[in-house]
Write an enzyme that holds these catalytic residues in place. Sequence first.
Site, PDB file in Angstrom:
ATOM      1  N   ASN A  82     -25.079  -4.536 -16.450  1.00 16.80           N
ATOM      2  CA  ASN A  82     -25.046  -4.459 -17.495  1.00 16.80           C
ATOM      3  C   ASN A  82     -24.634  -5.138 -18.336  1.00 16.80           C
ATOM      4  O   ASN A  82     -24.659  -5.647 -19.571  1.00 16.80           O
ATOM      5  CB  ASN A  82     -25.835  -3.407 -17.950  1.00 16.80           C
ATOM      6  CG  ASN A  82     -23.907  -1.857 -17.930  1.00 16.80           C
ATOM      7  OD1 ASN A  82     -23.446  -2.205 -17.457  1.00 16.80           O
ATOM      8  ND2 ASN A  82     -24.609  -0.704 -19.027  1.00 16.80           N
ATOM      9  N   LYS A 137     -13.403  -5.926  -9.102  1.00 14.07           N
ATOM     10  CA  LYS A 137     -15.123  -5.829  -8.255  1.00 14.07           C
ATOM     11  C   LYS A 137     -16.031  -5.429  -9.288  1.00 14.07           C
ATOM     12  O   LYS A 137     -16.553  -4.770  -9.714  1.00 14.07           O
ATOM     13  CB  LYS A 137     -14.883  -4.603  -7.104  1.00 14.07           C
ATOM     14  CG  LYS A 137     -16.335  -5.479  -6.243  1.00 14.07           C
ATOM     15  CD  LYS A 137     -17.154  -3.986  -5.384  1.00 14.07           C
ATOM     16  CE  LYS A 137     -17.562  -3.468  -6.017  1.00 14.07           C
ATOM     17  NZ  LYS A 137     -19.632  -4.192  -6.390  1.00 14.07           N
ATOM     18  N   GLY A 139     -19.958   3.213 -13.959  1.00 12.76           N
ATOM     19  CA  GLY A 139     -21.114   2.771 -13.084  1.00 12.76           C
ATOM     20  C   GLY A 139     -21.857   4.052 -13.130  1.00 12.76           C
ATOM     21  O   GLY A 139     -21.816   5.099 -14.371  1.00 12.76           O
ATOM     22  N   SER A 140     -22.663   4.314 -12.598  1.00 15.86           N
ATOM     23  CA  SER A 140     -23.518   5.921 -12.264  1.00 15.86           C
ATOM     24  C   SER A 140     -22.638   6.673 -11.695  1.00 15.86           C
ATOM     25  O   SER A 140     -21.952   6.880 -11.009  1.00 15.86           O
ATOM     26  CB  SER A 140     -25.016   4.963 -11.482  1.00 15.86           C
ATOM     27  OG  SER A 140     -24.366   5.337 -10.157  1.00 15.86           O
ATOM     28  N   GLU A 154     -16.196   5.947 -16.551  1.00 18.60           N
ATOM     29  CA  GLU A 154     -17.163   5.801 -17.217  1.00 18.60           C
ATOM     30  C   GLU A 154     -18.756   5.515 -17.025  1.00 18.60           C
ATOM     31  O   GLU A 154     -18.514   4.750 -16.440  1.00 18.60           O
ATOM     32  CB  GLU A 154     -16.501   4.286 -18.565  1.00 18.60           C
ATOM     33  CG  GLU A 154     -15.034   4.828 -18.678  1.00 18.60           C
ATOM     34  CD  GLU A 154     -14.866   3.512 -19.752  1.00 18.60           C
ATOM     35  OE1 GLU A 154     -15.981   2.812 -19.970  1.00 18.60           O
ATOM     36  OE2 GLU A 154     -13.611   2.571 -19.336  1.00 18.60           O
ATOM     37  N   LEU A 155     -19.127   6.980 -16.549  1.00 22.07           N
ATOM     38  CA  LEU A 155     -20.305   7.175 -15.819  1.00 22.07           C
ATOM     39  C   LEU A 155     -21.483   7.009 -17.128  1.00 22.07           C
ATOM     40  O   LEU A 155     -21.794   6.728 -18.364  1.00 22.07           O
ATOM     41  CB  LEU A 155     -20.084   8.712 -15.016  1.00 22.07           C
ATOM     42  CG  LEU A 155     -18.948   8.094 -14.911  1.00 22.07           C
ATOM     43  CD1 LEU A 155     -18.925  10.304 -13.876  1.00 22.07           C
ATOM     44  CD2 LEU A 155     -18.834   7.687 -13.280  1.00 22.07           C
ATOM     45  N   CYS A 207     -25.097   2.076 -21.184  1.00 18.34           N
ATOM     46  CA  CYS A 207     -24.813   3.584 -20.427  1.00 18.34           C
ATOM     47  C   CYS A 207     -24.756   4.477 -22.490  1.00 18.34           C
ATOM     48  O   CYS A 207     -25.339   5.656 -22.654  1.00 18.34           O
ATOM     49  CB  CYS A 207     -23.757   3.573 -19.985  1.00 18.34           C
ATOM     50  SG  CYS A 207     -22.173   2.939 -21.572  1.00 18.34           S
ATOM     51  N   GLU A 230     -31.631   9.522 -16.386  1.00 19.48           N
ATOM     52  CA  GLU A 230     -31.095   8.826 -17.471  1.00 19.48           C
ATOM     53  C   GLU A 230     -32.131   6.655 -16.471  1.00 19.48           C
ATOM     54  O   GLU A 230     -32.182   6.534 -15.677  1.00 19.48           O
ATOM     55  CB  GLU A 230     -29.746   8.002 -17.219  1.00 19.48           C
ATOM     56  CG  GLU A 230     -29.299   6.494 -17.954  1.00 19.48           C
ATOM     57  CD  GLU A 230     -27.919   6.351 -17.268  1.00 19.48           C
ATOM     58  OE1 GLU A 230     -27.531   6.177 -16.457  1.00 19.48           O
ATOM     59  OE2 GLU A 230     -27.191   5.481 -18.375  1.00 19.48           O
TER      60      GLU A 230
HETATM   61  P1  NAD Z   1     -23.462   2.321  -9.319  1.00 22.64           P
HETATM   62  O1  NAD Z   1     -23.232   2.932  -9.784  1.00 22.64           O
HETATM   63  O2  NAD Z   1     -24.449   1.717  -8.753  1.00 22.64           O
HETATM   64  O3  NAD Z   1     -22.687   0.896  -9.590  1.00 22.64           O
HETATM   65  C1  NAD Z   1     -21.548   0.620 -10.238  1.00 22.64           C
HETATM   66  C2  NAD Z   1     -20.309  -0.219  -9.395  1.00 22.64           C
HETATM   67  O4  NAD Z   1     -20.183   0.455  -8.288  1.00 22.64           O
HETATM   68  C3  NAD Z   1     -20.557  -1.410  -8.781  1.00 22.64           C
HETATM   69  O5  NAD Z   1     -20.202  -2.508  -8.744  1.00 22.64           O
HETATM   70  C4  NAD Z   1     -20.982  -1.645  -7.028  1.00 22.64           C
HETATM   71  O6  NAD Z   1     -21.442  -2.153  -6.374  1.00 22.64           O
HETATM   72  C5  NAD Z   1     -19.899  -0.344  -7.309  1.00 22.64           C
HETATM   73  N1  NAD Z   1     -20.103   0.762  -5.978  1.00 22.64           N
HETATM   74  C6  NAD Z   1     -21.430   1.392  -5.316  1.00 22.64           C
HETATM   75  N2  NAD Z   1     -20.702   2.175  -4.579  1.00 22.64           N
HETATM   76  C7  NAD Z   1     -19.698   2.104  -4.366  1.00 22.64           C
HETATM   77  C8  NAD Z   1     -19.208   2.635  -2.858  1.00 22.64           C
HETATM   78  N3  NAD Z   1     -19.464   3.748  -2.553  1.00 22.64           N
HETATM   79  N4  NAD Z   1     -17.755   2.824  -4.185  1.00 22.64           N
HETATM   80  C9  NAD Z   1     -17.115   2.440  -4.695  1.00 22.64           C
HETATM   81  N5  NAD Z   1     -18.339   1.080  -5.499  1.00 22.64           N
HETATM   82  C10 NAD Z   1     -19.421   1.602  -5.344  1.00 22.64           C
HETATM   83  O7  NAD Z   1     -24.186   1.380 -11.340  1.00 22.64           O
HETATM   84  P2  NAD Z   1     -25.075   0.142 -11.577  1.00 22.64           P
HETATM   85  O8  NAD Z   1     -26.593   0.215 -11.039  1.00 22.64           O
HETATM   86  O9  NAD Z   1     -24.353  -1.076 -11.669  1.00 22.64           O
HETATM   87  O10 NAD Z   1     -25.164   0.656 -13.486  1.00 22.64           O
HETATM   88  C11 NAD Z   1     -25.786   1.266 -14.162  1.00 22.64           C
HETATM   89  C12 NAD Z   1     -25.351   2.580 -14.387  1.00 22.64           C
HETATM   90  O11 NAD Z   1     -23.665   2.315 -14.601  1.00 22.64           O
HETATM   91  C13 NAD Z   1     -25.908   3.002 -15.824  1.00 22.64           C
HETATM   92  O12 NAD Z   1     -25.794   4.418 -14.765  1.00 22.64           O
HETATM   93  C14 NAD Z   1     -25.035   4.028 -16.251  1.00 22.64           C
HETATM   94  O13 NAD Z   1     -25.065   4.377 -17.439  1.00 22.64           O
HETATM   95  C15 NAD Z   1     -23.541   2.888 -15.931  1.00 22.64           C
HETATM   96  N6  NAD Z   1     -22.459   2.484 -17.189  1.00 22.64           N
HETATM   97  C16 NAD Z   1     -21.742   3.468 -18.147  1.00 22.64           C
HETATM   98  C17 NAD Z   1     -21.198   2.740 -19.236  1.00 22.64           C
HETATM   99  C18 NAD Z   1     -20.324   4.065 -19.525  1.00 22.64           C
HETATM  100  O14 NAD Z   1     -18.910   3.059 -19.685  1.00 22.64           O
HETATM  101  N7  NAD Z   1     -19.788   5.115 -19.864  1.00 22.64           N
HETATM  102  C19 NAD Z   1     -20.614   1.757 -19.210  1.00 22.64           C
HETATM  103  C20 NAD Z   1     -22.180   1.100 -18.943  1.00 22.64           C
HETATM  104  C21 NAD Z   1     -23.003   1.111 -17.738  1.00 22.64           C
END
Ligand code: NAD
Length: 467
Positions: free
Chosen positions: A142, A165, A216-217, A238-239, A272, A369
């Site tokens: 994002n 990554k 990420g998520s 940071e989720l 997020c 979300e």
């Molecule tokens: P995601 O969790 O699907 O992916 C995040 C990253 O993790 C990507 O680089 C992905 O390739 C990698 N990944 C996937 N599976 C993995 C594994 N098993 N082990 C290690 N890495 C792996 O999230 P997304 O769909 O890319 O992003 C959206 C999410 O991110 C939303 O939930 C959003 O709220 C969150 N987010 C949080 C913040 C914060 O600061 N709290 C900021 C931005 C986005």
Amino acid sequence: MAAHQPRHVPVIPGKRFAVLDPATGETFDEAPDQQPDELDAVVGRAHEAWRNWRADPGARTIALLEAADAVEAAGADIAPLLTREQGKPLAESYKEIARTAARLRYFAELAPQPQPIMDGRPVRSEIRWRPLGPVAAIIPWNFPLQLASAKFAPALAAGNTMVLKPSPYTPLATRLLGSVIATALPEDVLTIVTGHEPLGARLASHPGIRHVTFTGSIPTGRAVAQGAAASLARVTLELGGNDAAILLEDVDVERIADRLFWAAFRNCGQVCMAVKRVYAPARLYSPVVEALAQRAKTAVVGAGLAPGTQLGPVNNAAQLARVEDYTAQALADGARAVAGGRRLDRPGYFFAPTILADVPVDSPVVTEEQFGPVLPVLPYGSVDEAVEAANDTGFGLGGSVWGTDLDQAEEVADRLECGTAWINHHAELSLAQPFAGSKESGVGVAGGSWGLYGNLRPFVVHRPQEA
Ligand code: NAD
């Protein structure tokens, strides 16, 4: 043949994967498909580079300031590439670049301070801060550049090296950013790796990594923490969030409507800390719904590179499907789409900015979300009820309270169970403040000096006053 070849990036032979433009849904370039077995060599080189990088804080400051200048100078190369793969309006891509340079400068100047321990004993004990070693960063799609810099700026300033990554949906601008920054840093201090899973999983569990910092998520965050447990590396997570905005009885609806709308819809709602639920007092419910719907109907939706675009496409097909499913389910449960409610009839991943009224409180668009351009508005009877609804979730990232009496708004804000609460704003963050989700929205603290110390370990020297 790739349509766009970033000027700074060397071509890497070998396997590559397609990168799509979300404004068309078509492939526009490729990125190296690095394999997990390449990580041993990459982490090994990051470890070698750490020996010198950790040794000279003054040289680090100079290098990071130079890196900030290089990022700004390459802005016109990086911004269109970011817009192309991510979808956001071009002006927003430039903001990410400006924020990246600002963050590099902020952390370049932020040196950890030795701290004496004064506890009355006749000894001179002092905490000196030590870097951790090679750090791994894994980020989503994002805000690729802003989130990358939120990882590498504090980690490198602290004297660590990093392997980062990006998401496979947005590998190109981050790769280009990495090669621009590399012009100012010693080799292998910052390495960008791109590819599909299990590349991230292998990086998170690599025995040579001492800290895994992930954005990420929540489900992926759990998997990353489990992976890092193998080598007992430190984790910062940071989720996801499901931030509520509570409007109070004395709110001036017309005055705040623009700010509230964009707090939910900026970056197509893929933030997020976007407002993901609005709670309005029953008396103001209709005017609030109408004010937001009117803005949703008039927001300019289009390709990020088209002049005048305010809202780009959703970044990818899976995310678009999630937004469509949540909306369809809410409508099937009796909600009304006062604006939008459907995918746009054009190529690419466009969804009409959507305001949902009369949504059942247990609908997934309220409890989960949505991470897209869809906003449920819910009525409440008493402020206690609104606070309870806002807090009735496993998420705990941010929240906001909107009203004219700032003292009352602050009292209500103080009752929100989250990491940051705003009054009459949402998601405005300073580089100097801590950033930490509560409940399932995060582990550890990023931002400001907390971000720096999160990349260091305390090392205590204990010395008697006499031999
Ligand atoms: P995601 O969790 O699907 O992916 C995040 C990253 O993790 C990507 O680089 C992905 O390739 C990698 N990944 C996937 N599976 C993995 C594994 N098993 N082990 C290690 N890495 C792996 O999230 P997304 O769909 O890319 O992003 C959206 C999410 O991110 C939303 O939930 C959003 O709220 C969150 N987010 C949080 C913040 C914060 O600061 N709290 C900021 C931005 C986005």
